[in-house]
Scaffold this active site. Sequence first.
Site, PDB file in Angstrom:
ATOM      1  N   TYR A 148       0.835  -1.210   0.000  1.00 13.68           N
ATOM      2  CA  TYR A 148       0.000   0.000   0.000  1.00 13.68           C
ATOM      3  C   TYR A 148       0.871   1.263   0.000  1.00 13.68           C
ATOM      4  CZ  TYR A 148      -3.480   3.372   1.720  1.00 13.68           C
ATOM      5  OH  TYR A 148      -4.307   4.462   1.880  1.00 13.68           O
ATOM      6  N   LYS A 152       1.099   4.269  -2.847  1.00  6.54           N
ATOM      7  CA  LYS A 152       0.769   5.670  -2.579  1.00  6.54           C
ATOM      8  C   LYS A 152       1.976   6.584  -2.857  1.00  6.54           C
ATOM      9  CE  LYS A 152      -3.546   5.143  -1.466  1.00  6.54           C
ATOM     10  NZ  LYS A 152      -4.622   5.675  -2.328  1.00  6.54           N
TER      11      LYS A 152
HETATM   12  N1  LIG Z   1      -9.524   5.580   5.330  1.00 15.20           N
HETATM   13  C1  LIG Z   1      -8.338   6.115   5.617  1.00 15.20           C
HETATM   14  O1  LIG Z   1      -7.959   6.261   6.784  1.00 15.20           O
HETATM   15  C2  LIG Z   1      -7.458   6.587   4.483  1.00 15.20           C
HETATM   16  C3  LIG Z   1      -6.264   7.226   4.813  1.00 15.20           C
HETATM   17  C4  LIG Z   1      -5.425   7.664   3.785  1.00 15.20           C
HETATM   18  C5  LIG Z   1      -5.786   7.481   2.474  1.00 15.20           C
HETATM   19  N2  LIG Z   1      -6.960   6.856   2.171  1.00 15.20           N
HETATM   20  C6  LIG Z   1      -7.300   6.688   0.745  1.00 15.20           C
HETATM   21  O2  LIG Z   1      -8.539   7.300   0.509  1.00 15.20           O
HETATM   22  C7  LIG Z   1      -9.200   6.641  -0.577  1.00 15.20           C
HETATM   23  C8  LIG Z   1     -10.607   6.278  -0.150  1.00 15.20           C
HETATM   24  O3  LIG Z   1     -10.517   5.482   1.008  1.00 15.20           O
HETATM   25  P1  LIG Z   1     -11.778   5.055   1.900  1.00 15.20           P
HETATM   26  O4  LIG Z   1     -11.335   5.111   3.298  1.00 15.20           O
HETATM   27  O5  LIG Z   1     -12.996   5.788   1.486  1.00 15.20           O
HETATM   28  O6  LIG Z   1     -11.862   3.509   1.490  1.00 15.20           O
HETATM   29  P2  LIG Z   1     -13.114   2.607   1.186  1.00 15.20           P
HETATM   30  O7  LIG Z   1     -14.258   2.988   2.085  1.00 15.20           O
HETATM   31  O8  LIG Z   1     -12.636   1.201   1.214  1.00 15.20           O
HETATM   32  O9  LIG Z   1     -13.498   3.037  -0.304  1.00 15.20           O
HETATM   33  C9  LIG Z   1     -12.705   2.634  -1.386  1.00 15.20           C
HETATM   34  C10 LIG Z   1     -13.482   2.853  -2.660  1.00 15.20           C
HETATM   35  O10 LIG Z   1     -12.742   2.282  -3.760  1.00 15.20           O
HETATM   36  C11 LIG Z   1     -13.608   1.396  -4.467  1.00 15.20           C
HETATM   37  N3  LIG Z   1     -12.924   0.275  -5.080  1.00 15.20           N
HETATM   38  C12 LIG Z   1     -12.171  -0.687  -4.494  1.00 15.20           C
HETATM   39  N4  LIG Z   1     -11.762  -1.583  -5.402  1.00 15.20           N
HETATM   40  C13 LIG Z   1     -12.275  -1.191  -6.606  1.00 15.20           C
HETATM   41  C14 LIG Z   1     -12.230  -1.697  -7.919  1.00 15.20           C
HETATM   42  N5  LIG Z   1     -11.570  -2.835  -8.205  1.00 15.20           N
HETATM   43  N6  LIG Z   1     -12.869  -1.034  -8.894  1.00 15.20           N
HETATM   44  C15 LIG Z   1     -13.542   0.084  -8.615  1.00 15.20           C
HETATM   45  N7  LIG Z   1     -13.633   0.631  -7.407  1.00 15.20           N
HETATM   46  C16 LIG Z   1     -13.008  -0.009  -6.395  1.00 15.20           C
HETATM   47  C17 LIG Z   1     -14.554   0.875  -3.403  1.00 15.20           C
HETATM   48  O11 LIG Z   1     -15.676   0.282  -3.998  1.00 15.20           O
HETATM   49  P3  LIG Z   1     -16.528  -0.824  -3.159  1.00 15.20           P
HETATM   50  O12 LIG Z   1     -17.395  -0.027  -2.227  1.00 15.20           O
HETATM   51  O13 LIG Z   1     -17.269  -1.560  -4.209  1.00 15.20           O
HETATM   52  O14 LIG Z   1     -15.522  -1.692  -2.450  1.00 15.20           O
HETATM   53  C18 LIG Z   1     -14.855   2.162  -2.650  1.00 15.20           C
HETATM   54  O15 LIG Z   1     -15.774   2.947  -3.346  1.00 15.20           O
HETATM   55  C19 LIG Z   1      -8.334   5.428  -0.935  1.00 15.20           C
HETATM   56  O16 LIG Z   1      -7.517   5.726  -2.048  1.00 15.20           O
HETATM   57  C20 LIG Z   1      -7.491   5.243   0.318  1.00 15.20           C
HETATM   58  O17 LIG Z   1      -6.261   4.592   0.052  1.00 15.20           O
HETATM   59  C21 LIG Z   1      -7.805   6.411   3.144  1.00 15.20           C
END
Ligand SMILES: NC(=O)c1ccc[n+]([C@@H]2O[C@H](COP(=O)([O-])OP(=O)(O)OC[C@H]3O[C@@H](n4cnc5c(N)ncnc54)[C@H](OP(=O)(O)O)[C@@H]3O)[C@@H](O)[C@H]2O)c1
Length: 244
Positions: A148, A152
């Site tokens: 991961y 990033k």
């Molecule tokens: N949460 C944190 O603390 C955090 C911190 C730093 C960075 N981020 C980044 O922020 C972004 C959003 O994170 P989040 O926390 O909202 O995560 P999340 O709730 O897991 O959402 C991820 C999104 O990506 C979609 N996705 C996953 N695999 C996919 C695929 N094969 N094709 C199309 N869409 C796909 C998911 O769809 P489904 O709903 O169908 O799975 C969901 O809409 C990510 O890039 C993550 O790395 C998050």
Amino acid sequence: MLQLNGQKVLITGASGGLGGSLAARFLDAGATVLLHTRDPHRGEALAEQFGCQFVAQDLTAPGAGEQLVREAHRMIGGLTGVINNAGVQLVKAHQELAEEEWSAVQHLNSTVPFTVTRAAAELLGEGSWITHIASIEGERPATGHAHYAVSKAAVIMHARAAALELGSRGIRVNAVSPGLIERPNLAGDWPEGVNSWLSHAPLGRLVGGDDVANACLFLASPYATAITGHNLVVDCGMQTTPGW
Ligand SMILES: NC(=O)c1ccc[n+]([C@@H]2O[C@H](COP(=O)([O-])OP(=O)(O)OC[C@H]3O[C@@H](n4cnc5c(N)ncnc54)[C@H](OP(=O)(O)O)[C@@H]3O)[C@@H](O)[C@H]2O)c1
């Protein structure tokens, strides 16, 4: 609130926790928003909730990034900006990672933002922008997150590299790197992680989805027209903490 009236924005991964915050903020700011989800049922539900259109697509399919951009452009009659938010955050120890698992994370988290950007750059015009959602782990890895963190780091560098080549087309490309984002039940699911975060972050709180959405809104706004190739960290100060 910053106003983005007239902007047409594609948000990937809109069914996720951060995706919902991004959609709400950009709609509140007056943008026309096209939501991307993987699952069509989630797309329908979100489209109804937010009163906007959606495209459902598994972004790991060949050519999916390009197809998504073309479809979004057609459906909302143009594009001003794209937020590459879809991503996976799997946890596995470095020594247990298979090459396929490594590659799958690189593909969704950094190759797809590249293919989406390459396709979008052919359609975007002067004054447009692309924002990648990266992570503070792109600069500082966490245990069990080698795949991961590397994905990033790649997307942060992609924003800089693309900014270098797309600036002459009037396209700005930036990254936003969130720290640990608050979501329902996070403290219950991972109490030791949340407690450790709260005791180390200088601001003493988790990052809100709205905090990240506000950073994206700023980068999309007329106040950021000289900013490109930047990585905007939204982490309540965690990157300032010494590791010793
Ligand atoms: N949460 C944190 O603390 C955090 C911190 C730093 C960075 N981020 C980044 O922020 C972004 C959003 O994170 P989040 O926390 O909202 O995560 P999340 O709730 O897991 O959402 C991820 C999104 O990506 C979609 N996705 C996953 N695999 C996919 C695929 N094969 N094709 C199309 N869409 C796909 C998911 O769809 P489904 O709903 O169908 O799975 C969901 O809409 C990510 O890039 C993550 O790395 C998050």
